[in-house]
Motif scaffolding. Structure first.
Motif, PDB file in Angstrom:
ATOM      1  N   VAL A 162      21.268  50.235  50.068  1.00 53.30           N
ATOM      2  CA  VAL A 162      22.620  50.622  50.505  1.00 53.30           C
ATOM      3  C   VAL A 162      23.409  51.368  49.440  1.00 53.30           C
ATOM      4  O   VAL A 162      24.397  52.040  49.760  1.00 53.30           O
ATOM      5  N   LEU A 163      23.012  51.268  48.170  1.00 49.08           N
ATOM      6  CA  LEU A 163      23.775  51.933  47.116  1.00 49.08           C
ATOM      7  C   LEU A 163      22.930  52.100  45.864  1.00 49.08           C
ATOM      8  O   LEU A 163      22.277  51.160  45.429  1.00 49.08           O
ATOM      9  N   LYS A 164      22.943  53.309  45.298  1.00 45.65           N
ATOM     10  CA  LYS A 164      22.323  53.555  44.001  1.00 45.65           C
ATOM     11  C   LYS A 164      23.340  53.253  42.902  1.00 45.65           C
ATOM     12  O   LYS A 164      24.514  53.635  43.013  1.00 45.65           O
ATOM     13  N   VAL A 165      22.902  52.573  41.859  1.00 46.64           N
ATOM     14  CA  VAL A 165      23.807  52.248  40.748  1.00 46.64           C
ATOM     15  C   VAL A 165      23.141  52.591  39.414  1.00 46.64           C
ATOM     16  O   VAL A 165      21.918  52.627  39.305  1.00 46.64           O
ATOM     17  N   GLN A 166      24.008  52.819  38.412  1.00 47.02           N
ATOM     18  CA  GLN A 166      23.536  53.178  37.085  1.00 47.02           C
ATOM     19  C   GLN A 166      24.013  52.153  36.066  1.00 47.02           C
ATOM     20  O   GLN A 166      25.215  51.918  35.913  1.00 47.02           O
ATOM     21  N   ASP A 167      23.071  51.515  35.381  1.00 53.08           N
ATOM     22  CA  ASP A 167      23.409  50.608  34.289  1.00 53.08           C
ATOM     23  C   ASP A 167      23.688  51.426  33.033  1.00 53.08           C
ATOM     24  O   ASP A 167      22.880  52.288  32.652  1.00 53.08           O
ATOM     25  N   VAL A 168      24.834  51.172  32.399  1.00 54.47           N
ATOM     26  CA  VAL A 168      25.200  51.902  31.177  1.00 54.47           C
ATOM     27  C   VAL A 168      25.764  50.912  30.160  1.00 54.47           C
ATOM     28  O   VAL A 168      26.213  49.816  30.510  1.00 54.47           O
ATOM     29  N   PHE A 169      25.743  51.329  28.896  1.00 57.91           N
ATOM     30  CA  PHE A 169      26.351  50.531  27.837  1.00 57.91           C
ATOM     31  C   PHE A 169      27.732  51.098  27.538  1.00 57.91           C
ATOM     32  O   PHE A 169      27.899  52.322  27.427  1.00 57.91           O
ATOM     33  N   VAL A 170      28.707  50.194  27.426  1.00 57.38           N
ATOM     34  CA  VAL A 170      30.087  50.611  27.169  1.00 57.38           C
ATOM     35  C   VAL A 170      30.649  49.805  26.005  1.00 57.38           C
ATOM     36  O   VAL A 170      30.169  48.709  25.693  1.00 57.38           O
ATOM     37  N   GLN A 182      24.146  60.909  20.822  1.00 55.59           N
ATOM     38  CA  GLN A 182      23.052  60.206  21.493  1.00 55.59           C
ATOM     39  C   GLN A 182      22.416  59.208  20.533  1.00 55.59           C
ATOM     40  O   GLN A 182      22.198  59.530  19.352  1.00 55.59           O
ATOM     41  N   ILE A 183      22.117  58.020  21.033  1.00 57.85           N
ATOM     42  CA  ILE A 183      21.477  57.020  20.195  1.00 57.85           C
ATOM     43  C   ILE A 183      20.286  56.418  20.945  1.00 57.85           C
ATOM     44  O   ILE A 183      20.190  56.509  22.172  1.00 57.85           O
ATOM     45  N   THR A 184      19.430  55.789  20.203  1.00 60.17           N
ATOM     46  CA  THR A 184      18.259  55.152  20.807  1.00 60.17           C
ATOM     47  C   THR A 184      18.611  53.723  21.223  1.00 60.17           C
ATOM     48  O   THR A 184      19.570  53.123  20.710  1.00 60.17           O
ATOM     49  N   LEU A 185      17.798  53.180  22.127  1.00 61.03           N
ATOM     50  CA  LEU A 185      18.004  51.795  22.540  1.00 61.03           C
ATOM     51  C   LEU A 185      17.755  50.846  21.374  1.00 61.03           C
ATOM     52  O   LEU A 185      18.432  49.823  21.238  1.00 61.03           O
ATOM     53  N   GLU A 186      16.816  51.213  20.502  1.00 61.49           N
ATOM     54  CA  GLU A 186      16.534  50.377  19.340  1.00 61.49           C
ATOM     55  C   GLU A 186      17.749  50.306  18.410  1.00 61.49           C
ATOM     56  O   GLU A 186      18.109  49.234  17.907  1.00 61.49           O
ATOM     57  N   VAL A 215      11.486  47.471  22.814  1.00 58.90           N
ATOM     58  CA  VAL A 215      12.687  46.870  22.250  1.00 58.90           C
ATOM     59  C   VAL A 215      12.926  45.518  22.913  1.00 58.90           C
ATOM     60  O   VAL A 215      12.767  45.369  24.123  1.00 58.90           O
ATOM     61  N   THR A 216      13.299  44.533  22.126  1.00 53.54           N
ATOM     62  CA  THR A 216      13.719  43.229  22.647  1.00 53.54           C
ATOM     63  C   THR A 216      15.204  43.059  22.394  1.00 53.54           C
ATOM     64  O   THR A 216      15.663  43.227  21.253  1.00 53.54           O
ATOM     65  N   LEU A 217      15.949  42.760  23.446  1.00 52.40           N
ATOM     66  CA  LEU A 217      17.401  42.625  23.324  1.00 52.40           C
ATOM     67  C   LEU A 217      17.777  41.181  23.044  1.00 52.40           C
ATOM     68  O   LEU A 217      17.310  40.261  23.729  1.00 52.40           O
ATOM     69  N   HIS A 218      18.617  40.983  22.029  1.00 52.35           N
ATOM     70  CA  HIS A 218      19.080  39.644  21.657  1.00 52.35           C
ATOM     71  C   HIS A 218      20.610  39.635  21.705  1.00 52.35           C
ATOM     72  O   HIS A 218      21.269  39.876  20.687  1.00 52.35           O
ATOM     73  N   PRO A 219      21.184  39.375  22.868  1.00 50.14           N
ATOM     74  CA  PRO A 219      22.653  39.431  22.974  1.00 50.14           C
ATOM     75  C   PRO A 219      23.338  38.315  22.203  1.00 50.14           C
ATOM     76  O   PRO A 219      22.820  37.206  22.095  1.00 50.14           O
ATOM     77  N   GLU A 260      26.045  57.110  25.038  1.00 56.22           N
ATOM     78  CA  GLU A 260      25.015  58.022  25.537  1.00 56.22           C
ATOM     79  C   GLU A 260      23.655  57.669  24.911  1.00 56.22           C
ATOM     80  O   GLU A 260      23.442  57.870  23.716  1.00 56.22           O
ATOM     81  N   LEU A 261      22.762  57.137  25.753  1.00 49.31           N
ATOM     82  CA  LEU A 261      21.416  56.810  25.288  1.00 49.31           C
ATOM     83  C   LEU A 261      20.518  58.036  25.398  1.00 49.31           C
ATOM     84  O   LEU A 261      20.607  58.813  26.359  1.00 49.31           O
ATOM     85  N   ILE A 262      19.630  58.188  24.425  1.00 46.27           N
ATOM     86  CA  ILE A 262      18.640  59.265  24.497  1.00 46.27           C
ATOM     87  C   ILE A 262      17.750  59.067  25.728  1.00 46.27           C
ATOM     88  O   ILE A 262      17.423  60.017  26.438  1.00 46.27           O
ATOM     89  N   ASN A 263      17.396  57.819  25.974  1.00 46.47           N
ATOM     90  CA  ASN A 263      16.573  57.475  27.137  1.00 46.47           C
ATOM     91  C   ASN A 263      17.366  56.507  28.015  1.00 46.47           C
ATOM     92  O   ASN A 263      17.322  55.296  27.801  1.00 46.47           O
ATOM     93  N   PRO A 264      18.139  57.027  28.995  1.00 42.85           N
ATOM     94  CA  PRO A 264      19.016  56.173  29.795  1.00 42.85           C
ATOM     95  C   PRO A 264      18.236  55.162  30.642  1.00 42.85           C
ATOM     96  O   PRO A 264      17.061  55.365  30.964  1.00 42.85           O
TER      97      PRO A 264
END
Length: 297
Positions: A162-170, A182-186, A215-219, A260-264
């Motif tokens: 029903v809807l396309k969504v985009q996950d982004v970092f803010v 632009q930055i990397t996820l790492e 990459v492993t994310l550790h919030p 802005e991620l290099i690889n969104p």
């Protein structure tokens, strides 16, 4: 049951009218047809139900006993048929929907309002759970349909996107060093992250994407609701992963900026799901039609 329900209905009408002719007029059939139906019922039950009197007919003791039960049963069946018809025509019944707090707040509410305005007699019930929990509620019949974060890989489910969504970092201005480049996820993973709890489908999608990129994310902070991600990011407690479409207000007001991620993170979708091969109620079917029609506009 040796006799069909129609015969019991005719029997109750005859018993109430005390006359074959009056029963025939009430049922809009011929008197011989009524008489034949009563003979058939008596043959099937193996007893006499009526005796003739100078004033018409009277119930035998077996007939009185049968009438005391059959009248209630026929009335209950008639009431059930009326209720089913009201449910079918959306003049009664209910609709149980499962969804997360986030999807309720940012997607579901206008559709609930539209459905309720068109079908005010249908009782709405919304249960808030994570996507995995909502799927389980659907499977055990606790909800009729569910709004979930995709992907959901399950052959027992019918999925409607029903809807396309985009996950982004803010982030807030506290993290201005991440702005305008632009930055990397790492590189981002070394910042203090604010993410949804691991039980959520959205978090699993993000973790899977990060893993594919080595990459492993550790919030530092894990939260149970999307609006809290936005609020925590606004006061500078960390970099949050949010759904762009659901954080527009803070982005437009420039309370937050998008990193802005290099690889969104790839686009994903929100879906309405139901059980594959299981017929929908009239209310559930109509609600899905309202959502899907709006999606195409």
């Amino acid at each position: 049951m040796s006799a069909n329900l129609d015969l019991y209905g005719i029997f109750c009408t005859v018993a109430r009218c005390g006359s074959l002719s009056r029963a025939a007029r009430e049922l809009f059939v011929s008197q011989p047809a009524i008489s034949q139906s009563m003979h058939r019922l008596e043959e099937q039950l193996g007893c006499k139900l009526f005796t003739r009197t100078s004033r018409g007919i009277a119930l035998t003791s077996e007939g009185r006993m049968l009438y005391s039960y059959a009248d209630k049963a026929v009335s209950l069946v008639a009431a059930a048929e009326d209720k089913i018809n009201r449910m079918r025509t959306l003049k009664s019944g209910g609709l149980m929907i499962g969804a997360s707090d986030t999807l309720c707040q940012y997607f579901l509410l206008p559709y609930l309002k539209r459905f309720h305005s068109q079908y005010p007699d249908v009782q709405l019930q919304v249960t808030n759970r994570t996507t995995p929990e909502t799927v389980e509620l659907l499977k055990v019949g606790k909800v009729d349909i569910a709004l979930v974060n995709l992907p959901v890989n399950d052959d027992t489910l019918l999925v409607r996107e029903v809807l396309k969504v985009q996950d982004v970092f803010v982030a807030s201005e506290r993290f201005a060093h991440l702005k305008g480049r632009q930055i990397t996820l790492e590189e981002l993973s070394r910042e203090p992250l604010v993410l949804l709890e691991q039980a959520s489908n959205s978090r699993k999608y993000l973790d899977d994407f990060a893993s594919m990129n080595g990459v492993t994310l550790h919030p530092e902070i894990e939260l149970g609701a999307h609006h809290l991600l936005v609020q925590f990011a606004r006061i500078g407690l960390g970099v949050a992963c949010v759904i762009r479409e659901f954080a527009q207000d803070s982005l437009i007001k420039q309370e937050l900026f998008e990193i802005e991620l290099i690889n969104p993170v790839p686009l994903r979708a929100i879906g309405l799901i139901s059980l594959e091969g299981v017929p929908l109620s009239a209310a559930a079917d109509k609600f899905i039609q309202i959502v899907m029609k709006s999606k195409l506009v």
